[in-house]
Structures are given as C-alpha cells and as structure tokens.
Design an enzyme around this catalytic site. Sequence first.
Site, PDB file in Angstrom:
ATOM      1  N   ASP A 157      53.835  40.591  44.594  1.00 29.39           N
ATOM      2  CA  ASP A 157      53.130  40.428  45.869  1.00 29.39           C
ATOM      3  C   ASP A 157      52.890  38.952  46.158  1.00 29.39           C
ATOM      4  OD1 ASP A 157      51.053  40.986  48.026  1.00 29.39           O
ATOM      5  OD2 ASP A 157      51.421  43.004  47.300  1.00 29.39           O
ATOM      6  N   PRO A 165      35.383  37.578  40.747  1.00 26.02           N
ATOM      7  CA  PRO A 165      34.470  38.168  39.753  1.00 26.02           C
ATOM      8  C   PRO A 165      34.661  39.661  39.548  1.00 26.02           C
ATOM      9  CG  PRO A 165      33.308  37.550  41.768  1.00 26.02           C
ATOM     10  CD  PRO A 165      34.659  36.933  41.855  1.00 26.02           C
ATOM     11  N   ASP A 166      35.260  40.346  40.520  1.00 26.66           N
ATOM     12  CA  ASP A 166      35.470  41.787  40.369  1.00 26.66           C
ATOM     13  C   ASP A 166      36.820  42.105  39.734  1.00 26.66           C
ATOM     14  OD1 ASP A 166      34.129  44.160  40.626  1.00 26.66           O
ATOM     15  OD2 ASP A 166      34.509  44.442  42.755  1.00 26.66           O
ATOM     16  N   ASP A 204      51.631  30.209  37.234  1.00 23.83           N
ATOM     17  CA  ASP A 204      50.344  30.333  37.936  1.00 23.83           C
ATOM     18  C   ASP A 204      50.526  31.196  39.178  1.00 23.83           C
ATOM     19  OD1 ASP A 204      47.881  30.159  39.047  1.00 23.83           O
ATOM     20  OD2 ASP A 204      47.953  28.001  39.458  1.00 23.83           O
ATOM     21  N   HIS A 211      46.665  39.279  50.322  1.00 28.32           N
ATOM     22  CA  HIS A 211      47.247  40.620  50.223  1.00 28.32           C
ATOM     23  C   HIS A 211      47.328  41.129  48.790  1.00 28.32           C
ATOM     24  CE1 HIS A 211      50.476  43.704  50.484  1.00 28.32           C
ATOM     25  NE2 HIS A 211      49.892  43.966  51.634  1.00 28.32           N
ATOM     26  N   GLU A 222      37.017  45.917  38.519  1.00 26.04           N
ATOM     27  CA  GLU A 222      36.194  46.368  37.381  1.00 26.04           C
ATOM     28  C   GLU A 222      35.135  47.357  37.851  1.00 26.04           C
ATOM     29  OE1 GLU A 222      33.493  44.481  33.736  1.00 26.04           O
ATOM     30  OE2 GLU A 222      34.310  43.193  35.329  1.00 26.04           O
ATOM     31  N   ASN A 225      30.165  47.393  37.318  1.00 26.32           N
ATOM     32  CA  ASN A 225      29.719  46.042  36.977  1.00 26.32           C
ATOM     33  C   ASN A 225      28.713  45.505  37.997  1.00 26.32           C
ATOM     34  OD1 ASN A 225      31.438  45.652  39.132  1.00 26.32           O
ATOM     35  ND2 ASN A 225      32.529  43.921  38.236  1.00 26.32           N
TER      36      ASN A 225
END
Length: 997
Positions: A157, A165-166, A204, A211, A222, A225
């Site tokens: 993609d 953070p998620d 990287d 997207h 996650e 959390n």
Amino acid sequence: MRPISIRTTTFVALLSLFVFSTPTSSQSPTRRVGQLEVEDISNREVVAREALVRLTGPLQRAQLAQIASAADLDVLEAVGRSGVYRVRSRSIRAAALLSALSNITGIAYAEPNFVVRALAEPNDPLFPSLWGLRSIHAPESWDITFGSASNVVAIVDTGIDYNHPDLQANVWSAPSAFTVTIGGMSITCGAGTHGFNAIQRTCDPMDDHNHGTHVAGTIGAEGSNGLGVTGVNWTASMMGLKFLDASGSGTVSDAIDAIEFAIQAKQAFAGTGAANVRILSNSWGGGDFSQALLDQINAANDQDMLFVAAAGNNGLPNDVIPLYPASYSAPNMVAVEATTSTDGRASFSNFGATTVHLGAPGVDIVSSIRGGGYASFSGTSMATPHVSGAGALVLSHCPLSTADLKATLLDSADVVPSLVGTTITGGRLNVDTAIRSCSGPPASVSSLRAAGGDMQVRLDWPAASGATRYNVKRSMTPGGPYSLAASNVKGVQYIDGGLVNGTTYYYVVSAANMIGSSADSPEASATPAIPADLVVSSFIVPNNATPGVPFSVNVTTKNQGTGLAAPTRTKFFISIDTVIEPTDVQLVEEQVVPIANPGASFAASIPLSIPEQLPTGTYYLIAKADANDILFESQEGNNLRLRQIYVGSDLVVTALTGPSGATPGASMTLNYSVANQGGVAAPVSNLRFYWSTNSSLEAADTLLSNENVGPIAPAGVASGQTTFIVPAGAAIGTYYVIAEADALDAISEIRETNNTATYLVRIGGDLVVPAFTAPAAFGAGASIVIGDTTRNDGGSPVGGSTTHFYLSTDAVLSAGDAYLGARPVGVLGSGESSAGSTTVLIPSGTLAGSYSLFAKADGGNSVSESQETNNTAVKSIKVGPDLTADIDVVTTPVVAGSQTRVTESVTNKGGANAGPSTVGYYLSIDPTLDATDVRLPESRTILSLAVGVKSLATTWVTIPLGTVARTYYLIVKADADGSVGESSETNNTWPRMFRVD
C-alpha cells in the site's frame, strides 16, 4: 547503476473509482502524475518510455546489445523472480518501444509498465463506528482468540505510520539485520525496521498518504488499550510494503518488488519464523493485465501467502470488465466486494459472480490515519483489510495452508441476498464461523422448520456455530431411517423438490465443516400441497399517531392462492423505510388469521400503540401476512402492505388575511391561523412575519413582528392578529409578507419544510377595468357607445389618468391595433371607481369579421402602479352583417325526379345591413355541407337584408332523377355564392332530414 524497477500502474489505496486520463493517441505528450512521468497507450496511462519484458532464458550479451540498440537503452533492471526486466528508453515512446522489443528473439512478452491510482473515497452516508467488526462477527470470535504475532500480514500500500500509538505494538520489526536483493540491488535492512519502500529502495515504509495506515488499523489496531479503534486482531504483526507514493500512485514494477521483499524477508528468517508472511493485503488496483504481476502473485502462492485484493469501486462487473490485481486467476487470490451496514452491496463496489469471492464491510469504516489520528473512509479498500485481518485471526488459532485458509474464509461466509449472483460465494465474511469451523466439529442445528408447497418442502433452521455447510436428510416415516436429500448446502434454507402432494415427509439437518459433522437436528415434517398465497388486501391507517396512545387500523388478510392456508398471524412493524429489517420496531398487537380457504378474507380492527420513546418523524407502518413464515406460498414476495404514518407535531400557517394594499410607513394588520397537522401536541412556539420582495424566505428579508402561539393540540388551530409597520422605504410594487411558524426551530416537527405561508401586498395604486360594455355587433364606420368602470385596487391614491379603447383582430393588445378613443379618469383613492361612457367611431374600412374590443386603464402610462400588467379588459364583438339560415318545412317523402317544397328563412344577425345574396339548396347524405354534396338547380335571391330582419320564402326544388331511395338531408345555405362579407362565415347553413322514395 541502480537496477530499474518497473513502475507500471498507479494503484489506488482508498479503493473507489479509477481515474484515467482523457483518451489520447499513443504519441500523446508526457505529463507528471505524482512522482511519475506518464504517457497514454490505447487510453491507458503507462510509465513514459518504459516496458516490462520477460525473456525465454537467461539474458545473453547479444540480447543485451539488441535491446540496447532497439530501445536506446537508459536502464535495464530485473523485477521480481520470474525473469522479468524493466526497460527504460532515453528517447523512444512506450508504444514504439513495445513494438521494437517484441521483434527481438528470446523475448517471451513485452508489456507496458501501467500506471494505477489510489481510488477516491465515495461520498456515502456515515455508519456507526466499527460497525464492520460487528457485521463480520469479530466480537464473537474474540472469545476464542485475539490474534497472534506469529503470522505476518504484509500490507502492500502507501506504507504504515508505524509510530501511531494504536498500531506501533502490532507493527512487524526485523529482529536482526538481513539482506534482500531487489532488481539486482543488494539492500540491507537493519534490526527494528518495519518493511520496505519499493519506490526509494529503502527499509523505511513510513506512510505519507494515510491509506495504508487506515488499512492497517482495520487489520490490527491494538485492542483493549484505551485508544482509538480496535482491529480485527488485537495482537498482530503487520509489515509495511510501500509502493504507492504520497499522491496514491505507483507502478506494477514497484508492486512486484514490494511482494518480492516480503518473499525474501520470509526466507531470510525461515529458521526462526520471525517474518512468517502469510497474507498480502492489497487495497489497490488499476491498469490492464500484467503477466509479470500475475507471475509474482503465483510466486507468493508458492511461498504459502494468501493474496487478498479489492474488487474496485467503479460499480462495474469484473466478470465483464476485469480490474487487476483482483481479477487475476491465481490459486491464492481472494477478491473482495464492499458491503453496507445492512448487508447490501455498496453502490460503488465492483462485483462478479465468477471473479469476486465474497463481501466485507466497506462503507464509512473508521480507522487510524497518520499522526495518531482517525478518520472514516469508504471503498473496497476498506473491505479488503477486514478479510486480510480475518485470515490472520484464523491463522492465530488454526495452522492452515493457504489453500485451506482460503477455503475456510469462503466456506464460512454468511449467504446474504445482495451478494448472491454478485460474488462466487454469495456471502459476506464471518470470521467467527471461520475460526470455529477449523477448531472442531460444528454445533448441532438447534431447531428445524418445514413448510409444504406445491410438490416441494421448504426447510429453515438457525445457523449452527462453526458450520460451513449443512446436510439435509429425509424420511417417509417419523423418526427415520433417513436418506441424504442434499449435501454441502450453503446458507440456512433448503427447498426439497420433486415431492408428491398429500404425502408427509420427515426431515433432519446436520451441520458440517472441515473438521467433521454434528449430530442431527430435531425432526420436522411437512406435507406438500397446492400452495396458498396470503396478502394484506386492505390496510387503513390514520395519518398521524401519538406515541403511547392507542389508535385503530383496519386490516384485511386474504388468501388469493388456490390452496388451503393453515392458521397464521399478520403482524405490524414500524420502519423508517419500506423494508422490514432487524432494527425495525415490531408491535405487540397482531391479527390472528384462522384456516383460510382459497379466496377467503378476514377483516379486523386492531388497536395499535407505538412506543412512547419513538422520535418525531415520518415512518412506515407495515402489515405482514404470515409474519412467522409458517406457509410455503406460491408467492413469497407479496406479504407486505405499508402505509406512511407521521409521529410528532406539524405546524403550518393555514390562513393569512388582511388588506391587499399598504402604505409605506403606515401600520398594517393581518389575521392568521396556525394549525397543528400532527398527532402530538405542540407547545408554545414563535410565529414571525417578514417583509420580502419575493415569495421565498431569505436572510435579507425584514422582520416585521412576532407572536407567541400555542400550545396547539393535535388537529387544533390557534388564531390571532399581528400589527406591524410597513417599511417606509418600500417603493411602488408588489411585496410578500411571509409568516413562519416555529420560527425559532424550538419544536421537532414531522416536516420542517412547510412552516411558511405568504400574503401578497401591493404598494401604490393599481388601476383596473372591472366593468366594460359595448354593442355585440355593428358595422364599419358606425359610432358606438362604450361604457367602462375604472377602479383603483391599490392601497394608495392615484392621480388623473385616461382609459383608452382599441379594436384588435386578435385577443392580444398590440401596437398595431386601431385606437378608437379615450375617457379621462380623475384622481382615485384606494378602492374608488370612476364610471362613464365614451362614443367612438369604428374605422370605415374595417372588414367584416370577429374582433376584440379593448379598454385599457391608464392607457397613456401616466400613473406608476403596483402592477402594470392588469390594466386591460376585453370583449369579443362582430363587425358587418351575419347571415344565418333556417328551414321551417320540407315536404317528405318525395319521389326522385319530382319536386319538394322547402320553406326557409335567412336572418341578418350581424351589426350592419347585408347586400344582395343568393340562397342555395343542397342534397347531402349527412348534415354537414361539403364538396361531395349536390347543389340543386333552384335558388332564391334576396336583394338586401337590414340588421335583425328575416327573409322567409317557399321554394320548390327538384330532386335529381335516379337519386337512390333513402334518407337524405336538404341543406339550405345563406349567401351561397359568397357575395356578402360577413362577420362570421361558418354559420350560413341549416340541414333538415327528409326521405326520397
């Protein structure tokens, strides 16, 4: 030199409509698309001056020389692992380059490096956050597993924001440095890297578009959390493979290299399984068929990788118009259609009964985006990660091969009507069933219903946990023994056909999956028979309803079929649309319908009560015959009858009365009435009045006054008066006072678009001619007296004016009409009139005929009025003589060749004397004179005829010898030779029936 990677098609990550350039020739100029230089071949965008070629064997020095010469070679770079090379020319356009390369010995094929684009997000209605996870039954599957980091999902993609953070806990990280060879270039990725950037050839895969990050959130944000959203997997391992740039564009060659990285990374850590890539998630598409890309997908299959692809967002059939990569025929391919929150096919989604495998949620999907944020996207791009995530969740519990994983996902799909005929499975993803189907044998079917139809039985049962298919068994005796009637049944319904009417059959159903089968269900029986057909033939419902207050409906349920209907129940539902859905309100009341013979009807008055908490709005009250589906009817789609019903109050201004004219700066009083057309009482509301130059309420309109109105009971009316000052600066003209009920929008109403009413107000005088008299007929050159009344209908006085009179040949007053004269009219106050008479002379040269006589107030346009288009009055008049005929007596019967006596008269009904004329006699078979009729030899001469004078005479006329005996008409025609000019030339004849023997 860096090996050149093939940039074929730019793929769209937000999978919706493909965007192609305007068709151009193969020699079209190049242009920039993101970071790419592109041109067109046969209306398809391709990377400028590039081609992908596959050799039949290893690259030979002689071949290299030929390629270099034919292509004016700039770059030659290996792509993937199938012997494909990307060729870039310094000067030759793509079409010519393909032609040149195709002639070189040892090249298996040459194809363009197609450009594809990230698909734009369709503009669809929002659905509740994370409804997609509930739709695929992910919460139920979490009772078994939350996922695992052991199996890697590679997201091909725009990359992943691996710092989100998620997501960061579930992003794949290389446990140690490793080296891959991409396009002949050796690339070493350090420990802790998260994937690959095929555009820059770096390790990287940071997202610069959103997207890929959105896709990743659906697969593996996650869980539990306390942040944002939850993915299908609470625990996952997601590898970023970036080949789409910041504009959402990329090439086939980079897609191939991204997949190649996943393969080599998996091989690099084969000993530890630290990069066990099992699923490739591909929310992109575009371009044409690429053999090079298909070869790479097959290579991924050889490495035990499932390839999940978005079907596309053009709303087109992939069976007819393929979209790649979803339309490639590869053993590891799963193509995904997008569904809505109600299990419908998304309007933008591509589909295909033979090319698209299943559906998954793809409308208004909330997920992660770059920078720690969240957003709602729509498209088959959003449907694809639901399937990719489901595959990973299944693998966390069941160690399956790619073939078995694909079969598990497809076999466990829930069959839904919108996907039958638009997908291979006819189903929508169900991850809970998929996991349970590979965990152990399915649960037993808990209950079974059977209904008999004409030589068939319909069976229905609830879904069994973990079942991917069902086996139907049948017996002729209760309790068995049973024989297999059908195996591998998909869905939870089966129709057993070819049966004997009047014979009872007994059934059980067992569930099955890849592990085994369940025990049999409880037994159900049915007797096939000529079917009934229940309909709601009549349904009378009030327009309004009050929550919690009973109201009565009259319902008639009829059996219009040819078979007997067992006892059933007609039930009632409240819905926001015309379809009964699980979210609709089922009312507790029902109509109990007994055994119904063919043609029998059962009527009842049923008191219904809608829930007290039902919000204000417009609803459908739906009556459903055989609501429990007891019967197997000849028609199953005609059980519903619906009526619209309104819940809430509805304020409308029903009356506005007052003076029609007004004076600037003066006060004006209007009477009003406000009605509540709804079924719920309306509290006190504000009624406002505005001054407007048109009939639409706009922000620029002037507030005149406001009144508090109400409360108003259902069907109640509140009336009152309001007084306001007419704007002092209002110029002469027409204005509107607009009254707006509930002007502060304090009340939630059934309809919010019917609150206004308008009242027409005129500023200034307004001259009209309400009364107008004149002779109906007269002659040219005559003097006639015209009487008129000129009145001021406006709200202000008008100065002196003149009423003019005109003669016109048509009903429109125009500049060429004859001016006859005028009458002076003095100053008129509001509502005052001036009556008078005027003698005018009709021009002497006026031809005989029908005319219009006009009276026009303010004919000299000396007065400014509120309306300038209503000044005229018109009368129809006639100028000249007008001869008409009549027959008093015709002797009958008469013998052919003899004479009959005719007594007839001619009258001048016109306005002028008639000169000499001739009366003619005609024999006709009908009462209408035409060219086929016979003019008889006799005639009568009239020397002249004054206005209103009648000429009466008797004439013997001869019936021609040989006239066939029958009934005829003798027609008399005044002015038979047309010597007199008349005001009307169409009323000269008169027929009388007689018989010839």
